[in-house]
Write a protein that holds these residues in place. Sequence first.
Motif, mmCIF file in Angstrom:
data_model
loop_
_atom_site.group_PDB
_atom_site.id
_atom_site.type_symbol
_atom_site.label_atom_id
_atom_site.label_comp_id
_atom_site.label_asym_id
_atom_site.label_seq_id
_atom_site.Cartn_x
_atom_site.Cartn_y
_atom_site.Cartn_z
ATOM 1 N N PHE A 43 30.398 45.285 41.076
ATOM 2 C CA PHE A 43 29.294 44.357 40.855
ATOM 3 C C PHE A 43 29.328 43.804 39.424
ATOM 4 N N ILE A 44 29.574 44.671 38.449
ATOM 5 C CA ILE A 44 29.634 44.243 37.046
ATOM 6 C C ILE A 44 30.823 43.315 36.840
ATOM 7 N N PHE A 45 31.975 43.647 37.448
ATOM 8 C CA PHE A 45 33.159 42.800 37.325
ATOM 9 C C PHE A 45 32.892 41.426 37.929
ATOM 10 N N ASN A 46 32.298 41.388 39.135
ATOM 11 C CA ASN A 46 31.980 40.111 39.785
ATOM 12 C C ASN A 46 30.980 39.305 38.959
ATOM 13 N N LEU A 47 29.997 39.963 38.374
ATOM 14 C CA LEU A 47 29.016 39.285 37.528
ATOM 15 C C LEU A 47 29.686 38.696 36.288
ATOM 16 N N PHE A 48 30.638 39.448 35.711
ATOM 17 C CA PHE A 48 31.363 38.981 34.530
ATOM 18 C C PHE A 48 32.196 37.744 34.862
ATOM 19 N N VAL A 49 32.922 37.797 35.962
ATOM 20 C CA VAL A 49 33.759 36.669 36.380
ATOM 21 C C VAL A 49 32.885 35.459 36.685
ATOM 22 N N PHE A 50 31.779 35.667 37.396
ATOM 23 C CA PHE A 50 30.869 34.582 37.703
ATOM 24 C C PHE A 50 30.296 33.953 36.431
#
Length: 129
Positions: A5-12
């Motif tokens: 979730f944190i990785f996806n939030l960072f990429v987004f």
Amino acid sequence: MKKAFIFNLFVFSLLAVFSTETLQAQTPKVTVNADSQIDDLLKIKKELEKDNKLADGYTIQLYYGDLNGANSVKKKYRMRYGSWPASIEYETPNYKVWAGNFSSRLEADRALLEIQKEFGSAFILEKKK
């Protein structure tokens, strides 16, 4: 799960930042309304600077005497040193041959070392407007 979730939030977040930069970017347009005489004045200024007539600084005096001698020294100087301008200045009742237009004393000293090889009595003058 939390790492994903944190990785996806960072990429987004990165995509959002870069996409808004490209969407918000504008092409600048500058219009300059200048007087047509500015180019003429710049040409005149350049000529005056080239002929040692404008700026404060330093010059090298090569000769002080009559007009024939001044012309002879200037001609000899120009044949030997083309990189620095030379001019004849009149100071009643004699003529002077000035060479170079240097903004610093160090530049003038360096040129003097070279010029004195041919003109042993040359010396530096500080010019004032």
